[in-house]
Design an enzyme around this catalytic site. Sequence first.
Site, short mmCIF file in Angstrom:
data_model
loop_
_atom_site.label_atom_id
_atom_site.label_comp_id
_atom_site.label_asym_id
_atom_site.label_seq_id
_atom_site.Cartn_x
_atom_site.Cartn_y
_atom_site.Cartn_z
N HIS A 107 0.84 -1.20 0.00
CA HIS A 107 0.00 0.00 0.00
C HIS A 107 0.87 1.24 0.00
O HIS A 107 2.05 1.17 0.31
CB HIS A 107 -0.90 0.00 1.23
CG HIS A 107 -0.16 -0.33 2.50
ND1 HIS A 107 -0.07 -1.62 2.99
CD2 HIS A 107 0.57 0.43 3.35
CE1 HIS A 107 0.67 -1.62 4.09
NE2 HIS A 107 1.07 -0.39 4.33
N GLN A 172 -4.08 4.21 3.96
CA GLN A 172 -3.11 3.32 3.33
C GLN A 172 -3.77 2.46 2.24
O GLN A 172 -3.93 1.24 2.40
CB GLN A 172 -2.47 2.40 4.39
CG GLN A 172 -1.61 3.16 5.39
CD GLN A 172 -1.26 2.32 6.60
OE1 GLN A 172 -2.13 1.85 7.33
NE2 GLN A 172 0.03 2.12 6.82
N ASP A 174 -4.47 0.09 -0.75
CA ASP A 174 -3.69 -1.01 -1.33
C ASP A 174 -3.44 -0.76 -2.81
O ASP A 174 -4.36 -0.39 -3.56
CB ASP A 174 -4.44 -2.33 -1.19
CG ASP A 174 -4.19 -3.02 0.14
OD1 ASP A 174 -4.12 -2.32 1.17
OD2 ASP A 174 -4.07 -4.26 0.14
N ARG A 202 13.36 -5.46 4.12
CA ARG A 202 12.36 -6.15 4.91
C ARG A 202 11.06 -5.86 4.17
O ARG A 202 10.65 -4.71 4.03
CB ARG A 202 12.34 -5.60 6.34
CG ARG A 202 11.26 -6.23 7.25
CD ARG A 202 10.18 -5.25 7.50
NE ARG A 202 9.28 -5.63 8.59
CZ ARG A 202 8.08 -5.10 8.73
NH1 ARG A 202 7.66 -4.19 7.88
NH2 ARG A 202 7.30 -5.45 9.71
N ASP A 204 7.43 -5.53 3.67
CA ASP A 204 6.31 -5.32 4.57
C ASP A 204 5.02 -5.94 4.04
O ASP A 204 4.73 -5.87 2.84
CB ASP A 204 6.12 -3.79 4.73
CG ASP A 204 4.99 -3.43 5.66
OD1 ASP A 204 5.07 -3.80 6.84
OD2 ASP A 204 4.03 -2.76 5.21
N LEU A 209 -0.88 -8.89 -1.28
CA LEU A 209 -0.72 -8.15 -2.54
C LEU A 209 -1.91 -8.29 -3.48
O LEU A 209 -2.28 -7.35 -4.18
CB LEU A 209 0.56 -8.58 -3.26
CG LEU A 209 1.87 -8.45 -2.46
CD1 LEU A 209 3.07 -8.71 -3.35
CD2 LEU A 209 1.99 -7.09 -1.78
N GLU A 211 -5.99 -9.71 -4.47
CA GLU A 211 -7.32 -9.99 -3.95
C GLU A 211 -8.04 -10.92 -4.93
O GLU A 211 -7.96 -10.70 -6.14
CB GLU A 211 -8.16 -8.70 -3.82
CG GLU A 211 -7.59 -7.67 -2.87
CD GLU A 211 -6.38 -6.93 -3.44
OE1 GLU A 211 -6.35 -6.66 -4.65
OE2 GLU A 211 -5.45 -6.64 -2.66
N GLU A 246 7.89 -10.25 5.81
CA GLU A 246 6.99 -10.08 6.95
C GLU A 246 5.64 -10.70 6.62
O GLU A 246 4.82 -10.08 5.95
CB GLU A 246 6.77 -8.60 7.30
CG GLU A 246 6.05 -8.47 8.63
CD GLU A 246 4.96 -7.41 8.71
OE1 GLU A 246 4.48 -7.16 9.82
OE2 GLU A 246 4.57 -6.84 7.68
N HIS A 311 8.66 -3.30 16.76
CA HIS A 311 8.05 -1.98 16.89
C HIS A 311 6.53 -2.02 16.96
O HIS A 311 5.88 -1.01 17.17
CB HIS A 311 8.47 -1.12 15.69
CG HIS A 311 7.94 -1.67 14.39
ND1 HIS A 311 8.39 -2.86 13.85
CD2 HIS A 311 6.99 -1.21 13.54
CE1 HIS A 311 7.73 -3.09 12.73
NE2 HIS A 311 6.87 -2.12 12.51
C1 GLC Z 1 3.55 -3.99 9.17
C2 GLC Z 1 4.31 -3.07 10.10
C3 GLC Z 1 3.35 -2.21 10.87
C4 GLC Z 1 2.48 -1.45 9.90
C5 GLC Z 1 1.82 -2.39 8.87
C6 GLC Z 1 1.19 -1.64 7.74
O1 GLC Z 1 2.78 -4.90 9.88
O2 GLC Z 1 5.15 -3.81 10.94
O3 GLC Z 1 4.02 -1.34 11.73
O4 GLC Z 1 1.48 -0.76 10.60
O5 GLC Z 1 2.77 -3.26 8.30
O6 GLC Z 1 2.15 -1.22 6.83
#
Ligand code: GLC
Length: 549
Positions: A107, A172, A174, A202, A204, A209, A211, A246, A311
């Site tokens: 996004h 945000q 997509d 990393r 995210d 991605l 739908e 992630e 975080h």
């Molecule tokens: C991941 C990040 C998180 C964020 C989310 C949306 O999960 O770790 O902090 O809010 O993506 O991008």
Amino acid sequence: MVHSKNIPWHMDAVFYELNVRAFYDSNDDGIGDLHGIAEKLDHIQQLGIDCIWLLPINPSPLEDDGYDVADYIAIHPDYGSLEDFDYLIQEAHARGLHVIVDLVINHTSDQHPWFVESRASRDNPKRDWYVWSDTDQRYGDTRIIFVDTQTSNWTYDEQTEQYYWHRFYPCQPDLNFDNPEVHQAMFDIMRFWLDRGIDGFRVDAIPYLYEREGTSCENLPETHEFVRQMRRIMDEEYPEAIMLCEANQPPQDVLEYFGDGDECHMAFHFPLMPRIFMALRSGDSTKIRTIMSETPHIPDNCQWCIFLRNHDELTLEMVTEEERQWMWEQYAPLDEMRLNLGIRRRLAPLLDNNIEKILLANRLLFSLPGAPIIYYGDEIGMGDNIDLPDRNGVRTPMQWNDGPNAGFSNAALEDLYAPPIDDPVYGYQQVNVVNQQDDSGSLLNQMHSLIALRKEHPVLALGTLAFIETGSPSVLGFVREYGDQTVLVFHNLARRLQRVEAYLDEYAGQQPQNLLNDAQTFHPIGAAPYRLSMAPYQSLWLLLNGERN
Ligand code: GLC
Ligand code: CA
């Protein structure tokens, strides 16, 4: 670092997750910046870190702390310039440190020019870069992630009278990965940063991605195909760089992000993390054994990233409803400590600020297969501030010393992006880097030793894992093997002394040496059951001295 044979760097690396805003303010405006990190690389290097992961650094309205990107190929002005970025990379590399950055691909921010155009009219050339619909009923089988604040994955856009799709906050939207132009844009962004010398991404929110109606819209085959395309570019043009995935998903689903060794190089092990906390609280090792036994074998040159905290909230998505309630009761007694399906607290407060428990958690992490990640501040046992909203309570300024603003910034306190922790237990007056540097028994120095041990003994990073019966559910026992190195590992999760009885006749004749404490001597292993007494929260990393019988 001892690099056995041709092991790619990420296989035995130790990572440090760093929030640029929170680390060190080099220009006195109250906000941490890239130049500040460059000035504080000594700390990271001395700890023994191999790779820094920078949280999002791009221009952003910061509605989700930078995970709402408004421009992918620039630096947020709070953090500095592209020149500062280049300088940081150069300084890090000069010290043998790798640097990876967040790549937020699923996004953008609603302030990104692509979305501004996309929402301008239905026939805008960028319209199809995002996911628009006449109804908010499509993809109804898709879960909501930010359950505390969101009720739908669709938001209505007044101007063009359609809904747009978003898995996170409405700010945000997509991207639409059915559009090949979006692929091309992402490839260009990857090349832009890789050309600047970074060591990887990393990646995210990778599961979301694509739908497709009638699915959960997570982990779809099309998503994997796109990840393979990203990997092809990396292999052909930047073969040393990595992608860390992630995907907050069960091990079987995460496995697919390694592909046949042709998708991501690494992936976070989300299900392990809460089970470490369950084991520590209940004094029962069963859940760790179970999840590791359910963790599939991964392709060569792929590695898990294992962590205690990050975080975000300590996510409880990968546990049962009953386990989640139990975790909340145990670790988040106050409502303010809970967020979405998780717990918004830092490591030290979660573990009662008990250094033995904090060390046990880390010894556990550093003895399991996978590359450990340390969240900035957890190496000194920083606290959290639950009065700050969302996940900001675990993103407070790094505590460098007991001077004004914890040594983080020379700005006035009211100009800091967030106040440093200032309570009698976790306040920077007590908990800070300088204090701990001078104290050989400090958490910081013990973390340093743990990392150093892992470097000296590649078996800890790269060895196989097999569990051992210990005769006590409170004692987790396993053996790691790599080449001719063998380590027997025992962790006493209980607050009481435990007696261990293990059948180790396979290793008869060998002399164990405890890597964690030279002073303690052990009997040679014989044919009879091996007996040990373990102090509360004690760990043993027993290196065996030679060839197996
Ligand atoms: C991941 C990040 C998180 C964020 C989310 C949306 O999960 O770790 O902090 O809010 O993506 O991008
Ligand atoms: Ca600054």
